[in-house]
Design an enzyme around this catalytic site. Structure first.
Site, PDB file in Angstrom:
ATOM      1  N   SER A 120     -35.369  17.539  28.026  1.00 25.56           N
ATOM      2  CA  SER A 120     -34.392  16.570  28.538  1.00 25.56           C
ATOM      3  C   SER A 120     -33.494  17.200  29.597  1.00 25.56           C
ATOM      4  O   SER A 120     -32.488  16.612  29.974  1.00 25.56           O
ATOM      5  CB  SER A 120     -33.537  16.055  27.373  1.00 25.56           C
ATOM      6  OG  SER A 120     -32.857  17.131  26.765  1.00 25.56           O
ATOM      7  N   ASN A 138     -26.960  19.812  16.909  1.00 23.97           N
ATOM      8  CA  ASN A 138     -26.730  18.420  16.499  1.00 23.97           C
ATOM      9  C   ASN A 138     -25.277  17.991  16.668  1.00 23.97           C
ATOM     10  O   ASN A 138     -24.999  16.887  17.123  1.00 23.97           O
ATOM     11  CB  ASN A 138     -27.173  18.213  15.052  1.00 23.97           C
ATOM     12  CG  ASN A 138     -28.670  18.392  14.892  1.00 23.97           C
ATOM     13  OD1 ASN A 138     -29.377  18.531  15.897  1.00 23.97           O
ATOM     14  ND2 ASN A 138     -29.150  18.412  13.673  1.00 23.97           N
ATOM     15  N   THR A 169     -18.591 -28.600  36.504  1.00 20.42           N
ATOM     16  CA  THR A 169     -19.217 -28.435  35.179  1.00 20.42           C
ATOM     17  C   THR A 169     -20.644 -28.929  35.395  1.00 20.42           C
ATOM     18  O   THR A 169     -20.868 -29.888  36.149  1.00 20.42           O
ATOM     19  CB  THR A 169     -18.540 -29.270  34.072  1.00 20.42           C
ATOM     20  OG1 THR A 169     -18.680 -30.650  34.405  1.00 20.42           O
ATOM     21  CG2 THR A 169     -17.060 -28.932  33.909  1.00 20.42           C
ATOM     22  N   HIS A 170     -21.582 -28.277  34.778  1.00 18.67           N
ATOM     23  CA  HIS A 170     -23.015 -28.589  34.983  1.00 18.67           C
ATOM     24  C   HIS A 170     -23.411 -28.475  36.459  1.00 18.67           C
ATOM     25  O   HIS A 170     -24.347 -29.129  36.909  1.00 18.67           O
ATOM     26  CB  HIS A 170     -23.357 -29.987  34.474  1.00 18.67           C
ATOM     27  CG  HIS A 170     -22.885 -30.251  33.076  1.00 18.67           C
ATOM     28  ND1 HIS A 170     -23.660 -30.017  31.968  1.00 18.67           N
ATOM     29  CD2 HIS A 170     -21.683 -30.682  32.611  1.00 18.67           C
ATOM     30  CE1 HIS A 170     -22.974 -30.324  30.870  1.00 18.67           C
ATOM     31  NE2 HIS A 170     -21.757 -30.719  31.234  1.00 18.67           N
ATOM     32  N   SER A 194     -34.065 -10.652  57.612  1.00 19.92           N
ATOM     33  CA  SER A 194     -35.446 -10.811  57.162  1.00 19.92           C
ATOM     34  C   SER A 194     -36.348 -10.107  58.164  1.00 19.92           C
ATOM     35  O   SER A 194     -36.027 -10.023  59.352  1.00 19.92           O
ATOM     36  CB  SER A 194     -35.773 -12.300  57.098  1.00 19.92           C
ATOM     37  OG  SER A 194     -37.142 -12.517  57.346  1.00 19.92           O
ATOM     38  N   LYS A 240     -32.192 -15.201  59.646  1.00 19.11           N
ATOM     39  CA  LYS A 240     -31.704 -15.027  58.283  1.00 19.11           C
ATOM     40  C   LYS A 240     -30.551 -14.047  58.125  1.00 19.11           C
ATOM     41  O   LYS A 240     -30.480 -13.038  58.805  1.00 19.11           O
ATOM     42  CB  LYS A 240     -32.854 -14.584  57.381  1.00 19.11           C
ATOM     43  CG  LYS A 240     -33.893 -15.660  57.193  1.00 19.11           C
ATOM     44  CD  LYS A 240     -33.460 -16.696  56.195  1.00 19.11           C
ATOM     45  CE  LYS A 240     -34.003 -16.308  54.867  1.00 19.11           C
ATOM     46  NZ  LYS A 240     -33.756 -17.193  53.813  1.00 19.11           N
ATOM     47  N   ASN A 282     -29.281 -12.778  54.569  1.00 17.44           N
ATOM     48  CA  ASN A 282     -29.504 -12.970  53.126  1.00 17.44           C
ATOM     49  C   ASN A 282     -28.471 -12.225  52.268  1.00 17.44           C
ATOM     50  O   ASN A 282     -28.079 -11.111  52.600  1.00 17.44           O
ATOM     51  CB  ASN A 282     -30.902 -12.489  52.746  1.00 17.44           C
ATOM     52  CG  ASN A 282     -31.980 -13.344  53.377  1.00 17.44           C
ATOM     53  OD1 ASN A 282     -31.798 -14.544  53.561  1.00 17.44           O
ATOM     54  ND2 ASN A 282     -33.097 -12.728  53.723  1.00 17.44           N
ATOM     55  N   GLU A 335     -27.589 -10.430  45.120  1.00 15.69           N
ATOM     56  CA  GLU A 335     -28.803 -10.502  44.297  1.00 15.69           C
ATOM     57  C   GLU A 335     -29.024  -9.183  43.558  1.00 15.69           C
ATOM     58  O   GLU A 335     -29.488  -9.155  42.420  1.00 15.69           O
ATOM     59  CB  GLU A 335     -30.000 -10.853  45.186  1.00 15.69           C
ATOM     60  CG  GLU A 335     -29.920 -12.292  45.691  1.00 15.69           C
ATOM     61  CD  GLU A 335     -30.776 -12.557  46.920  1.00 15.69           C
ATOM     62  OE1 GLU A 335     -31.692 -11.772  47.195  1.00 15.69           O
ATOM     63  OE2 GLU A 335     -30.511 -13.556  47.617  1.00 15.69           O
ATOM     64  N   GLN A 337     -32.514  11.592  21.222  1.00 21.74           N
ATOM     65  CA  GLN A 337     -32.312  12.287  22.500  1.00 21.74           C
ATOM     66  C   GLN A 337     -32.225  11.322  23.689  1.00 21.74           C
ATOM     67  O   GLN A 337     -31.581  11.621  24.689  1.00 21.74           O
ATOM     68  CB  GLN A 337     -33.440  13.288  22.727  1.00 21.74           C
ATOM     69  CG  GLN A 337     -33.332  14.047  24.042  1.00 21.74           C
ATOM     70  CD  GLN A 337     -34.301  15.208  24.116  1.00 21.74           C
ATOM     71  OE1 GLN A 337     -34.048  16.251  23.536  1.00 21.74           O
ATOM     72  NE2 GLN A 337     -35.397  15.015  24.804  1.00 21.74           N
ATOM     73  N   LYS A 374     -28.795   9.729  25.921  1.00 16.46           N
ATOM     74  CA  LYS A 374     -28.096  10.150  27.142  1.00 16.46           C
ATOM     75  C   LYS A 374     -28.685   9.503  28.395  1.00 16.46           C
ATOM     76  O   LYS A 374     -27.951   9.048  29.268  1.00 16.46           O
ATOM     77  CB  LYS A 374     -28.114  11.674  27.252  1.00 16.46           C
ATOM     78  CG  LYS A 374     -27.130  12.304  26.263  1.00 16.46           C
ATOM     79  CD  LYS A 374     -27.329  13.768  26.079  1.00 16.46           C
ATOM     80  CE  LYS A 374     -28.592  14.124  25.350  1.00 16.46           C
ATOM     81  NZ  LYS A 374     -28.670  13.580  23.975  1.00 16.46           N
TER      82      LYS A 374
HETATM   83  N1  ARG Z   1     -31.428  17.779  23.247  1.00 16.25           N
HETATM   84  C1  ARG Z   1     -31.170  17.341  21.912  1.00 16.25           C
HETATM   85  C2  ARG Z   1     -30.652  15.914  21.969  1.00 16.25           C
HETATM   86  O1  ARG Z   1     -30.087  15.558  22.928  1.00 16.25           O
HETATM   87  C3  ARG Z   1     -30.147  18.175  21.267  1.00 16.25           C
HETATM   88  C4  ARG Z   1     -30.177  18.131  19.778  1.00 16.25           C
HETATM   89  C5  ARG Z   1     -31.300  18.903  19.283  1.00 16.25           C
HETATM   90  N2  ARG Z   1     -31.326  19.052  17.908  1.00 16.25           N
HETATM   91  C6  ARG Z   1     -32.484  19.275  17.256  1.00 16.25           C
HETATM   92  N3  ARG Z   1     -32.380  19.401  15.992  1.00 16.25           N
HETATM   93  N4  ARG Z   1     -33.608  19.322  17.879  1.00 16.25           N
HETATM   94  O2  ARG Z   1     -30.834  15.144  21.086  1.00 16.25           O
END
Ligand code: ARG
Length: 464
Positions: free
Chosen positions: A29, A116, A161-162, A283, A289, A291, A296, A328, A331
């Protein structure tokens, strides 16, 4: 001699074989959570300071680690840090580098904590700051809406309304409806801060720790209000993520409603507003145009924030306690929703600086569709001591008559009106005037020009 010299994961003492390369790459990650580097370093520094205060590590080791972490922060800021996906995430990347810089003593940094609790600590700090950032953007948005409202107190438009013309309203009143919505959004984000002020650090993997740590100290230093109460809940809880994603979704809904209205009003059929060149696009084939792509974009992006909310709801549904890799993704979803809502608010501010109401057209349209019929019914109730339902019937007859003649209510003569209801006198003609209609909506929160002016004053005072 530093043990962690290769790219071997820090836990690779029992697991002898390298994780399969495809999962290492996909399961990493780092590209996402490197955004947490400042928070991670800040929390680690406070953590080791606490460990020293509690006599768990020595002064020398604490200093070494703090020095190493500060150096890493600089390296990352100066883009001299080599992020490595083999090391999975930001926490392991930083810890590994700490080993390279300070040697084996780096190993003390993870005393009495786990990734954790570490990851949620970083994440909550990040979310706290980002929530405040969004509140700031919402304040700016509110100001620009109020500015537009100030210029348009006397601008008469049809309220719908509507999507059928309903009653004339002040355009400022319409705009201020959005101030209410964005203020509620702000409140929602503010309320979220409450849960973000509980400190997860020290919950460790899920059970707490054998070390005599001081969670009140880390709470204070990291600007949390208090430590969380239950270590298992702490590492499993992502309610604060849901709160954020939900708040973004509701705010996106509000933005999309405004965007949709502006798209309709800007259409060739409505022509109620005009967008300046800065916020339209052309366009590739039709030279004429202009737009409303910006609007949007705002409307479309709402789908993205709902998607993120639903992903997180689904990840959490039925997930046993406590930590699982499933979590994970939290994030990526939050960062994406944050970026999106930030961009959307900034674009909306730009649009609100670059449009103008077509006042003449607004007025004309407000006078189409018998929009003062309710005023007529109210007038009859007030002046002829008739119940509203009776007045409603008389008014319907008058509207039907005008419709059959293909004329507006203000084009009716007193003679014609008297034919339908002999009691009516000349006074009635004033009732069909659009400004009079608006002026008489004096009930609290109504559209009368006076009310709208007062509201603008109130908002301005409150937003100081
Ligand atoms: N990169 C992990 C997450 O964002 C960190 C926590 C990892 N903990 C584990 N027991 N593998 O969730």
């Amino acid at each position: 001699m530093v043990e962690n010299k290769n790219n071997k994961a820090i836990w690779n003492t029992r697991i002898k074989k390298d994780t399969s390369s495809i999962f290492k790459k996909i399961g990493s990650s780092i590209d996402i959570d490197k955004r947490l580097f400042k928070e991670d370093i800040q929390a680690s520094i406070v953590h080791v300071e606490m460990l020293f205060k509690q006599k768990i590590i020595s002064f020398k080791i604490k200093n070494k680690i703090v020095w190493g972490l500060n150096r890493i922060r600089n390296e990352i800021i100066k883009k001299k840090f080599n992020f490595n996906y083999n090391l999975e995430d930001i926490h392991m990347n930083i810890e590994k580098r700490l080993f390279e810089i300070v040697g084996e003593d780096a190993g003390y940094v993870h005393t009495g904590r786990s990734r954790n609790d570490q990851v949620i600590t970083d994440f909550k700090i990040w979310l706290r700051n980002s929530t405040n950032e969004i509140i700031g953007y919402l304040n700016n948005l509110e100001k620009i809406i109020i500015k537009n409202a100030e210029k348009n107190v006397g601008t008469t438009m049809p309220g719908f309304t509507h999507l059928k013309n309903a009653q004339p309203v002040s355009f400022a009143h319409y705009l201020l409806a959005y101030v209410e919505m964005f203020r509620r959004d702000k409140k929602r984000f503010q309320n979220n801060l409450e849960n973000l002020l509980e400190n997860p650090l020290g919950a460790a993997a899920l059970a707490g720790t054998n070390f005599n740590i001081d969670r009140n100290y880390t709470s204070k230093k990291l600007k949390f209000k208090n430590p969380t109460n239950n270590s298992i809940d702490t590492v499993s809880d992502r309610d604060f993520v849901l709160d954020f994603l939900y708040s973004v979704s509701v705010c996106s809904i509000h933005i999309s409603r405004l965007a949709e209205e502006f798209i309709i009003w800007n259409s060739d059929a409505f022509r109620l507003i005009k967008l300046s060149d800065k916020v339209v696009t052309g366009s590739s084939i039709m030279p004429q145009k202009r737009n409303p792509d910006t609007l949007e974009y705002l409307r479309g992006k709402t789908g993205n924030s709902f998607g993120n909310l639903f992903s997180m709801l689904t990840i959490l549904k039925g997930l046993p306690l406590s930590y699982f890799k499933d979590l994970q993704d939290d994030k990526e979803l939050v960062f994406n929703s944050f970026d999106q809502i930030k961009n959307s608010i900034l674009i909306l501010i730009e649009i609100l600086k670059n449009f103008s109401p077509n006042k003449k057209r607004m007025y004309e349209l407000a006078n189409i569709g018998y929009t003062t019929s309710t005023d007529l019914a109210d007038y009859i109730v007030k002046n002829y001591e008739l119940p509203f339902r009776k007045a409603y019937q008389i008014t319907s007859k008058i509207v039907n008559y005008a419709e059959s003649k293909n004329i507006k209510l203000n084009e009716l003569t007193l003679k014609e009106l008297k034919k339908i209801e002999p009691k009516l006198n000349e006074d009635i003609l004033k009732v069909f005037n659009l400004e009079n209609s608006i002026k008489s909506k004096k009930s609290y929160g109504g559209t009368s020009f006076e009310n709208v002016k007062k509201m603008i004053k109130k908002y301005k005072k409150e937003s100081k």
